[in-house]
Design a protein around this motif. Structure first.
Motif, PDB file in Angstrom:
ATOM      1  N   ILE A 131      -6.006  17.396  -0.897  1.00  0.00           N
ATOM      2  CA  ILE A 131      -6.602  16.390  -1.777  1.00  0.00           C
ATOM      3  C   ILE A 131      -6.060  15.012  -1.448  1.00  0.00           C
ATOM      4  O   ILE A 131      -4.935  14.854  -0.968  1.00  0.00           O
ATOM      5  N   VAL A 132      -6.896  14.008  -1.721  1.00  0.00           N
ATOM      6  CA  VAL A 132      -6.525  12.601  -1.576  1.00  0.00           C
ATOM      7  C   VAL A 132      -7.004  11.878  -2.822  1.00  0.00           C
ATOM      8  O   VAL A 132      -7.794  12.419  -3.610  1.00  0.00           O
ATOM      9  N   ALA A 133      -6.543  10.673  -3.026  1.00  0.00           N
ATOM     10  CA  ALA A 133      -7.000   9.873  -4.170  1.00  0.00           C
ATOM     11  C   ALA A 133      -8.498   9.611  -4.048  1.00  0.00           C
ATOM     12  O   ALA A 133      -9.053   9.554  -2.942  1.00  0.00           O
ATOM     13  N   ALA A 134      -9.143   9.454  -5.196  1.00  0.00           N
ATOM     14  CA  ALA A 134     -10.593   9.252  -5.200  1.00  0.00           C
ATOM     15  C   ALA A 134     -11.002   8.059  -4.334  1.00  0.00           C
ATOM     16  O   ALA A 134     -12.049   8.079  -3.690  1.00  0.00           O
ATOM     17  N   GLY A 135     -10.166   7.019  -4.293  1.00  0.00           N
ATOM     18  CA  GLY A 135     -10.506   5.820  -3.516  1.00  0.00           C
ATOM     19  C   GLY A 135      -9.869   5.754  -2.149  1.00  0.00           C
ATOM     20  O   GLY A 135      -9.941   4.726  -1.470  1.00  0.00           O
ATOM     21  N   ALA A 136      -9.249   6.841  -1.703  1.00  0.00           N
ATOM     22  CA  ALA A 136      -8.564   6.847  -0.405  1.00  0.00           C
ATOM     23  C   ALA A 136      -9.582   6.786   0.737  1.00  0.00           C
ATOM     24  O   ALA A 136     -10.717   7.242   0.599  1.00  0.00           O
ATOM     25  N   PRO A 137      -9.176   6.224   1.880  1.00  0.00           N
ATOM     26  CA  PRO A 137     -10.116   6.098   3.002  1.00  0.00           C
ATOM     27  C   PRO A 137     -10.357   7.387   3.765  1.00  0.00           C
ATOM     28  O   PRO A 137     -11.277   7.467   4.583  1.00  0.00           O
ATOM     29  N   TYR A 138      -9.533   8.412   3.510  1.00  0.00           N
ATOM     30  CA  TYR A 138      -9.622   9.652   4.278  1.00  0.00           C
ATOM     31  C   TYR A 138     -10.787  10.524   3.784  1.00  0.00           C
ATOM     32  O   TYR A 138     -10.858  10.872   2.607  1.00  0.00           O
ATOM     33  N   LYS A 139     -11.661  10.877   4.704  1.00  0.00           N
ATOM     34  CA  LYS A 139     -12.805  11.727   4.368  1.00  0.00           C
ATOM     35  C   LYS A 139     -12.631  13.163   4.876  1.00  0.00           C
ATOM     36  O   LYS A 139     -13.388  14.054   4.492  1.00  0.00           O
ATOM     37  N   SER A 140     -11.638  13.362   5.725  1.00  0.00           N
ATOM     38  CA  SER A 140     -11.418  14.691   6.313  1.00  0.00           C
ATOM     39  C   SER A 140      -9.976  14.788   6.786  1.00  0.00           C
ATOM     40  O   SER A 140      -9.277  13.775   6.912  1.00  0.00           O
ATOM     41  N   PRO A 141      -9.498  16.021   7.079  1.00  0.00           N
ATOM     42  CA  PRO A 141      -8.157  16.154   7.654  1.00  0.00           C
ATOM     43  C   PRO A 141      -8.016  15.382   8.972  1.00  0.00           C
ATOM     44  O   PRO A 141      -6.940  14.871   9.288  1.00  0.00           O
ATOM     45  N   ALA A 142      -9.114  15.284   9.728  1.00  0.00           N
ATOM     46  CA  ALA A 142      -9.071  14.547  11.000  1.00  0.00           C
ATOM     47  C   ALA A 142      -8.712  13.083  10.774  1.00  0.00           C
ATOM     48  O   ALA A 142      -7.997  12.469  11.588  1.00  0.00           O
ATOM     49  N   ASP A 143      -9.188  12.500   9.682  1.00  0.00           N
ATOM     50  CA  ASP A 143      -8.855  11.101   9.364  1.00  0.00           C
ATOM     51  C   ASP A 143      -7.356  10.946   9.110  1.00  0.00           C
ATOM     52  O   ASP A 143      -6.740   9.957   9.511  1.00  0.00           O
ATOM     53  N   ILE A 144      -6.795  11.944   8.415  1.00  0.00           N
ATOM     54  CA  ILE A 144      -5.361  11.908   8.129  1.00  0.00           C
ATOM     55  C   ILE A 144      -4.566  12.053   9.420  1.00  0.00           C
ATOM     56  O   ILE A 144      -3.580  11.329   9.639  1.00  0.00           O
ATOM     57  N   GLY A 198      -2.523   7.981  -7.930  1.00  0.00           N
ATOM     58  CA  GLY A 198      -2.174   6.561  -7.964  1.00  0.00           C
ATOM     59  C   GLY A 198      -2.042   5.913  -6.605  1.00  0.00           C
ATOM     60  O   GLY A 198      -1.825   4.703  -6.507  1.00  0.00           O
ATOM     61  N   GLY A 199      -2.153   6.692  -5.544  1.00  0.00           N
ATOM     62  CA  GLY A 199      -2.074   6.140  -4.201  1.00  0.00           C
ATOM     63  C   GLY A 199      -0.670   5.999  -3.653  1.00  0.00           C
ATOM     64  O   GLY A 199      -0.478   5.499  -2.541  1.00  0.00           O
ATOM     65  N   GLN A 200       0.341   6.459  -4.403  1.00  0.00           N
ATOM     66  CA  GLN A 200       1.712   6.404  -3.883  1.00  0.00           C
ATOM     67  C   GLN A 200       1.948   7.447  -2.781  1.00  0.00           C
ATOM     68  O   GLN A 200       2.845   7.298  -1.963  1.00  0.00           O
ATOM     69  N   LEU A 201       1.159   8.512  -2.795  1.00  0.00           N
ATOM     70  CA  LEU A 201       1.180   9.526  -1.738  1.00  0.00           C
ATOM     71  C   LEU A 201      -0.180   9.532  -1.055  1.00  0.00           C
ATOM     72  O   LEU A 201      -1.210   9.290  -1.691  1.00  0.00           O
ATOM     73  N   ASP A 202      -0.182   9.821   0.234  1.00  0.00           N
ATOM     74  CA  ASP A 202      -1.449   9.818   0.963  1.00  0.00           C
ATOM     75  C   ASP A 202      -2.272  11.076   0.725  1.00  0.00           C
ATOM     76  O   ASP A 202      -3.504  11.009   0.660  1.00  0.00           O
ATOM     77  N   TYR A 203      -1.596  12.208   0.599  1.00  0.00           N
ATOM     78  CA  TYR A 203      -2.327  13.456   0.387  1.00  0.00           C
ATOM     79  C   TYR A 203      -1.396  14.520  -0.146  1.00  0.00           C
ATOM     80  O   TYR A 203      -0.182  14.332  -0.238  1.00  0.00           O
ATOM     81  N   MET A 204      -1.983  15.655  -0.474  1.00  0.00           N
ATOM     82  CA  MET A 204      -1.233  16.800  -0.966  1.00  0.00           C
ATOM     83  C   MET A 204      -2.049  18.054  -0.706  1.00  0.00           C
ATOM     84  O   MET A 204      -3.290  18.023  -0.759  1.00  0.00           O
ATOM     85  N   LEU A 205      -1.371  19.139  -0.395  1.00  0.00           N
ATOM     86  CA  LEU A 205      -2.028  20.442  -0.271  1.00  0.00           C
ATOM     87  C   LEU A 205      -1.627  21.238  -1.493  1.00  0.00           C
ATOM     88  O   LEU A 205      -0.551  21.834  -1.543  1.00  0.00           O
ATOM     89  N   ASP A 206      -2.487  21.238  -2.495  1.00  0.00           N
ATOM     90  CA  ASP A 206      -2.100  21.701  -3.829  1.00  0.00           C
ATOM     91  C   ASP A 206      -2.944  22.880  -4.283  1.00  0.00           C
ATOM     92  O   ASP A 206      -4.077  23.067  -3.832  1.00  0.00           O
ATOM     93  N   THR A 207      -2.370  23.677  -5.191  1.00  0.00           N
ATOM     94  CA  THR A 207      -3.113  24.781  -5.796  1.00  0.00           C
ATOM     95  C   THR A 207      -3.437  24.506  -7.258  1.00  0.00           C
ATOM     96  O   THR A 207      -4.123  25.303  -7.898  1.00  0.00           O
TER      97      THR A 207
END
Length: 323
Positions: A131-144, A198-207
Motif C-alpha cells: 500500500i501507498v498513500a492515496a496521493g503518492a506517485p507510485y502506481k505499481s511496485p515497479a515505480d517503487i 500521512g506520507g511519512q513512509l513511502d509504502y508498507m506491505l501490510d495485512t
C-alpha cells in the motif's frame, strides 16, 4: 468459604473423579476467559482477536476479555501468557510473527516455540498488500523499485515491529527487487499505517489495511498472494506483475498453555468450528481481509510446525535481523 461453596466444590470434585475428561468438558468454562493478544489495539491482530473473542463468548456462554499486551514483537505478552495456569481460562492469539518468525530473529524470546504451547485452532491467514498513500506517485511496485534505485537509501517502508509479517514481507521485496530502502519499525501496525497515509513512509506491505483501503485513505498496488484477493479484485498479484516469489501472509490461531487438558482443547476447538459454521466469525474475519482456515487442533499443530520450518528459511533468505 461458606458451606454452600464447600458443597459445590465437593460436588465438582466428585463429578471429575467419576466422569474424568467428559465431566471436565461439561463444567468448562465456569468463569470468564482472558484472551491475550500480544499486539496493540487497532491492528490486524487485534481485529482477529476481538472477532474470535466475541465468537467464543457466543458459543461458550462466558465473557471473553481481550488483553492487549504489546511489545518486543509480541514476545512480552507471550511471555506472560506461558506463565498462566493450563486450565483454559487464559488463551493466546498465536501469530506468524511471534510464533513462527521470532524464534529466528531474537536471541531470547522468553519461550520455547513448541514446548510452551498447546495448539487449539487455526483461524485465518491474511495476505500482505503493498500500500501507498492515496496521493503518492507510485502506481505499481515497479515505480517503487525505479525510485529506490534512483535514490538508494532514501525510500522507507514501515512495519508493526521487527519480525512481524510487514517487516519480513518488506525485506523479501527488498531482496527480490535488489533495492536499498530503510525499514522503520513501529510498536504495532496501526501507527505505521498512519504514517503511510500521512506520507511519512513511502509504502508498507501490510495485512491490516483492508479497512483503510475501503475508505480510500491508501491505495493498493499489489497483493502478495498466489491469486487476487476477493476484496481487491482489481489489484494484481506480484506474480502477475512479473515479480516472482513475492508471497507473504500473516497467520492467526488460538493457543492454550502447555499441558492444557485435551478435553478443554476439544471444547474450545469445537466452539471455534461452530462459530465458523454459524457464519458470524467468518464474516468478521473476511471483512478484514482474512482467508478462513477451520480445522482440528491436530491439523493446526501440524501447520504450526511446518510454518516454523518455513520461517527459518524465510528469515535466512531475507537477512532480517533485530534493529
Amino acid at each position: 468459604m461458606n458451606r454452600t461453596q464447600f458443597l459445590r466444590l465437593c460436588a465438582l470434585g466428585a463429578a471429575l473423579a467419576v466422569g474424568g475428561p467428559a465431566a471436565l468438558a461439561q463444567t468448562y468454562p465456569s468463569k470468564p476467559i482472558r484472551l491475550v493478544v500480544p499486539w496493540p489495539a487497532g491492528g490486524g491482530a487485534d481485529a482477529v482477536g476481538r472477532a474470535v473473542a466475541e465468537a467464543l463468548r457466543v458459543q461458550l456462554g462466558q465473557s471473553v476479555v481481550v488483553d492487549n499486551i504489546a511489545g518486543a514483537g509480541g514476545n512480552i505478552g507471550t511471555q506472560q501468557f506461558i506463565r498462566q495456569p493450563a486450565d483454559g481460562y487464559t488463551l493466546l492469539l498465536a501469530t506468524s510473527s511471534t510464533n513462527s518468525a521470532n524464534p529466528y530473529l531474537y536471541k531470547r524470546t522468553g519461550f520455547d516455540p513448541v514446548k510452551d504451547f498447546t495448539p487449539v485452532a487455526s483461524l485465518a491467514v491474511i495476505p500482505s498488500v503493498m500500500i501507498v498513500a492515496a496521493g503518492a506517485p507510485y502506481k505499481s511496485p515497479a515505480d517503487i523499485v525505479q525510485a529506490a534505485k534512483a535514490t538508494p537509501g532514501k525510500l522507507s517502508y514501515g512495519s508493526g515491529g521487527v519480525g512481524n509479517s510487514a517487516h519480513l514481507a518488506g525485506e523479501l521485496f527488498k531482496s527480490i527487487a535488489g533495492i536499498d530502502v530503510i525499514h522503520v519499525p513501529y510498536k504495532g501496525s496501526s501507527p505505521a499505517l498512519t504514517d503511510v497515509m500521512g506520507g511519512q513512509l513511502d509504502y508498507m506491505l501490510d495485512t491490516g489495511a483492508y479497512g483503510q483501503l475501503k475508505g480510500g485513505k491508501v491505495r493498493a498496488v499489489a497483493v502478495a498472494s498466489a491469486t487476487r484477493h476477493p476484496l481487491l479484485p482489481g489489484v494484481p498479484t506480484f506474480e502477475e506483475l512479473g515479480i516472482k516469489g513475492m508471497q507473504m501472509n500473516a497467520w492467526y490461531g488460538l493457543a492454550a498453555p502447555a499441558g492444557t487438558p485435551a478435553a478443554i482443547v476439544e471444547r474450545l476447538n469445537g466452539a471455534v468450528q461452530a462459530a465458523f459454521q454459524a457464519g458470524d466469525l467468518g464474516k468478521r474475519l473476511t471483512d478484514v481481509g482474512a482467508e478462513l482456515r477451520p480445522g482440528t487442533a491436530a491439523s493446526f499443530a501440524a501447520f504450526w510446525n511446518a510454518e516454523l520450518q518455513r520461517y527459518a528459511g524465510l528469515v535466512k533468505l531475507t537477512g532480517a535481523t533485530l534493529d
